[in-house]
Design an enzyme around this catalytic site. Structure first.
Site, PDB file in Angstrom:
ATOM      1  N   HIS A  23      -5.797  30.811 -13.095  1.00 18.29           N
ATOM      2  CA  HIS A  23      -5.879  30.842 -14.555  1.00 18.29           C
ATOM      3  C   HIS A  23      -6.378  32.164 -15.129  1.00 18.29           C
ATOM      4  O   HIS A  23      -7.022  32.183 -16.169  1.00 18.29           O
ATOM      5  CB  HIS A  23      -6.754  29.689 -15.077  1.00 18.29           C
ATOM      6  N   LYS A  33     -18.955  32.843 -33.168  1.00 18.16           N
ATOM      7  CA  LYS A  33     -18.556  32.556 -31.792  1.00 18.16           C
ATOM      8  C   LYS A  33     -17.547  33.585 -31.262  1.00 18.16           C
ATOM      9  O   LYS A  33     -16.919  33.370 -30.238  1.00 18.16           O
ATOM     10  CB  LYS A  33     -17.981  31.133 -31.703  1.00 18.16           C
ATOM     11  N   PRO A  86     -17.554  26.302 -25.213  1.00 19.45           N
ATOM     12  CA  PRO A  86     -18.744  27.159 -25.396  1.00 19.45           C
ATOM     13  C   PRO A  86     -19.250  27.094 -26.839  1.00 19.45           C
ATOM     14  O   PRO A  86     -18.471  27.169 -27.784  1.00 19.45           O
ATOM     15  CB  PRO A  86     -18.225  28.562 -25.074  1.00 19.45           C
ATOM     16  N   GLU A  87     -20.554  26.928 -26.991  1.00 16.03           N
ATOM     17  CA  GLU A  87     -21.195  26.972 -28.301  1.00 16.03           C
ATOM     18  C   GLU A  87     -22.000  28.281 -28.381  1.00 16.03           C
ATOM     19  O   GLU A  87     -21.905  29.114 -27.488  1.00 16.03           O
ATOM     20  CB  GLU A  87     -22.081  25.736 -28.500  1.00 16.03           C
ATOM     21  N   ARG A 146     -16.556  12.344 -32.642  1.00 13.32           N
ATOM     22  CA  ARG A 146     -17.279  12.932 -31.508  1.00 13.32           C
ATOM     23  C   ARG A 146     -18.396  12.016 -31.032  1.00 13.32           C
ATOM     24  O   ARG A 146     -19.134  11.451 -31.847  1.00 13.32           O
ATOM     25  CB  ARG A 146     -17.890  14.295 -31.913  1.00 13.32           C
ATOM     26  N   ARG A 179      -6.815  26.380 -20.132  1.00  7.51           N
ATOM     27  CA  ARG A 179      -6.028  25.732 -21.193  1.00  7.51           C
ATOM     28  C   ARG A 179      -5.350  26.718 -22.130  1.00  7.51           C
ATOM     29  O   ARG A 179      -4.635  26.307 -23.039  1.00  7.51           O
ATOM     30  CB  ARG A 179      -6.908  24.735 -21.954  1.00  7.51           C
TER      31      ARG A 179
END
Ligand code: ZN
Length: 258
Positions: free
Chosen positions: A87, A53, A2-3, A248, A105
């Site tokens: 999860h 963030k 997520p940005e 990247r 994760r």
């Protein structure tokens, strides 16, 4: 990952649903990684805000719960049925429904206390051409790496850096100290425009991003270069190239971006 637009989306959705509600119960399922927050039971959520963030839930006893989604974290609102999910790391229940904190994760962090004060710029509020130029004047890094540096600017990651530089007509490998005094205001203006548009679209769902209601964002349909290797540039029809900067994958038009 997520940005800014994805984090802002979930903050707005959380704020609309849980502000003013009292926590009925809260249980940590992933006790190996996450703290116990049972002292939040009976406390009212006053508001939910984004800082960089981070997602900040502010309670009526002036305490904060600070969440960083990291790689794969997300929130899901469940009302009826509450079908079993994979999860789930934490459950926070309110009278009308519950929030499942989902994170395959397990890099998501949830902490208490105050946010650290820092000089990181927010692209939607206090990022200015003057501050960017000051930070960048002696930098010989590629502009893309600079825009993605979370110690300088909060919330611009790989997707939005590629899109911002395309719309600004700047090659992602250009060194920061070659950006002209006319280009910094353009970068600020375009960054804000793109990020605000992406928030309206509830983010980009190129991998596993889903909003608070489990829906995909739609901004990936408006990407001009990200993930478009070999496709024609919308402006000049030349093929979009992919290169690697700072490890990247980076997409750009060699004709339109100089
Ligand atoms: Zn082009």
């Amino acid at each position: 990952m997520p940005e800014l637009p994805e984090v802002e989306t979930v903050c707005r959705q959380l704020n609309a649903v849980i502000s003013g509600l009292t926590v009925q119960s809260i249980s940590t399922l992933d006790t190996a990684k996450l703290a116990d927050f049972s002292d939040r039971t009976g406390r009212k959520v006053e508001n939910v805000k984004r800082q960089g963030k981070h997602i900040v839930l502010h309670f009526d006893d002036d305490q904060n719960m600070i969440v960083h989604l990291r790689m794969t974290g997300r929130f899901l609102w469940q009302t009826t049925g509450t079908e079993p999910l994979k999860h789930v790391r934490m459950i926070m229940a309110f009278p009308p429904g519950q929030i499942a904190f989902i994170d395959p994760r397990r890099f998501m962090t949830i902490t208490k206390g105050d946010l650290p004060q820092n000089n990181v710029m927010d692209p939607l509020t206090d990022m200015t051409p003057r501050r960017l130029a000051e930070k960048g004047k002696n930098s010989k890094r590629p502009i893309k790496t600079f825009l993605m540096d979370q110690a300088i600017i909060a919330g611009i990651g790989n997707i939005y850096a590629c899109e911002i530089l395309y719309h600004a007509g700047i090659n992602p490998v250009r060194l920061v100290n070659t950006i002209s005094s006319e280009q910094w205001p353009e970068i600020v203006r375009i960054a804000r425009q793109i990020l605000e548009r992406a928030i309206v679209c509830r983010g980009s769902s190129i991998s596993d991003w889903r909003d608070f209601y489990g829906n995909e964002g739609t901004f990936h349909h408006e990407h001009r270069v990200y993930g478009h290797k070999g496709l024609p540039c919308p402006q000049c029809q030349n093929a979009i190239l992919r290169t690697t900067i700072g490890g990247r994958g980076t997409y750009f038009c060699p004709q339109c971006q100089t």
